[in-house]
Motif scaffolding. Sequence first.
Motif, PDB file in Angstrom:
ATOM      1  N   UNK A  25       4.441  -3.138  10.173  1.00 42.28           N
ATOM      2  CA  UNK A  25       3.474  -4.081  10.723  1.00 42.28           C
ATOM      3  C   UNK A  25       2.501  -4.680   9.734  1.00 42.28           C
ATOM      4  N   UNK A  26       2.675  -4.416   8.432  1.00 43.08           N
ATOM      5  CA  UNK A  26       1.787  -5.039   7.453  1.00 43.08           C
ATOM      6  C   UNK A  26       2.575  -5.380   6.194  1.00 43.08           C
ATOM      7  N   UNK A  27       1.963  -6.186   5.344  1.00 42.16           N
ATOM      8  CA  UNK A  27       2.575  -6.541   4.066  1.00 42.16           C
ATOM      9  C   UNK A  27       2.125  -5.539   3.022  1.00 42.16           C
ATOM     10  N   UNK A  28       3.086  -4.820   2.497  1.00 43.34           N
ATOM     11  CA  UNK A  28       2.817  -3.754   1.529  1.00 43.34           C
ATOM     12  C   UNK A  28       3.343  -4.191   0.154  1.00 43.34           C
ATOM     13  N   UNK A 120      -6.008   1.779   0.660  1.00 42.44           N
ATOM     14  CA  UNK A 120      -6.074   0.387   1.100  1.00 42.44           C
ATOM     15  C   UNK A 120      -5.211   0.176   2.339  1.00 42.44           C
ATOM     16  N   UNK A 121      -4.558   1.205   2.814  1.00 40.59           N
ATOM     17  CA  UNK A 121      -3.623   1.053   3.923  1.00 40.59           C
ATOM     18  C   UNK A 121      -4.334   0.697   5.231  1.00 40.59           C
ATOM     19  N   UNK A 122      -3.683  -0.096   6.081  1.00 41.55           N
ATOM     20  CA  UNK A 122      -4.239  -0.353   7.413  1.00 41.55           C
ATOM     21  C   UNK A 122      -4.218   0.929   8.236  1.00 41.55           C
ATOM     22  N   UNK A 123      -4.999   0.947   9.290  1.00 43.28           N
ATOM     23  CA  UNK A 123      -5.161   2.172  10.082  1.00 43.28           C
ATOM     24  C   UNK A 123      -3.828   2.708  10.591  1.00 43.28           C
ATOM     25  N   UNK A 124      -2.960   1.813  11.063  1.00 44.64           N
ATOM     26  CA  UNK A 124      -1.713   2.285  11.662  1.00 44.64           C
ATOM     27  C   UNK A 124      -0.793   2.959  10.653  1.00 44.64           C
TER      28      UNK A 124
END
Length: 313
Positions: A25-28, A120-124
């Motif tokens: 769900x995010x750009x890593x 720096x990771x998003x919560x999910x």
Amino acid sequence: MAEENSPVTSQHSKKHAPALTHFQGHWCLSQLVPNVISFQKHFQALDDDIVLASKPKTGTTWLKSLAFSIMNRNRFTLSDSPLNSSNPHDLVPYFEMTLYKDGQIPDFADVSSPRLFSTHLPYQALAESIKQSNSRIVYIARNPLDVIVSLWHFITSKPERADWTLEECFEQFCRGEEAYGPFWDHVLRYWKESSEKPNKVLFLKYEDMKENAKPHIRKMAEFMGFPFSVEEETAGVIEEIAKFCSLSNLKDLEVNKTGTLAASPRQTKPFFRKGEVGDYVNYLSNSAVERFCKIFDEKLSGSGLTFRMSLSG
């Protein structure tokens, strides 16, 4: 959209831009995907762990220096602080970039509690043990327009990225296709968690801290479990920490002028540029600002979260 565990490499990647992969769900950053998986699988949080979370270039270095100083003020005087000889990123390591790098599974047996980490990771994308434990998260957010400019300066400080244009960086943010992004998803999720679980997540704004650091340092210390005593407040300890951790002081230290990070060949100097609020007006046109604000306002609509963004002149 990609399946949760089916990484998809960005089709918009430019040769000078960092390679991105859509993951969970995010750009890593593509090279970090294996590290993130290892972190999620192996990290076991303790109830007194403290995790500093942020998007890149939102005040992370400052937050690390403040948190380290708050937590260790009874172990070191400021003149003896390890921050005088080590960069904040070496003292407060990242899960995904340092601790779980290259398939490593760190042994924390010799790390005394409470432990201080960063991400720096998003919560999910955090390890489930962090979400399920009583560990606490301190999150810092910043005006995204200043983040765009700061990130562009930081990335292009690498010779191999020197030709990456500000326009390309800006367009990535408008698409939500930037490292750990979309930006709006990142801040909104931590904002939501801080509203629903104020004892779990402390949400700070860079601009508010720049305006008056003292109340936010006090709040940080209380949240982290290291409140300042009346005697400390009277003696001006909060002000001393604020001055010691200021950009001007940290920037002047030799380790941050000519050093490199212990965990990578990255020079420390680019972590300390200007740190000014509203510097974006010197780089982005009014039409660009208007365009981004329209996108951003729509994404944040109804959340109660706002950032002060205005046109130049």
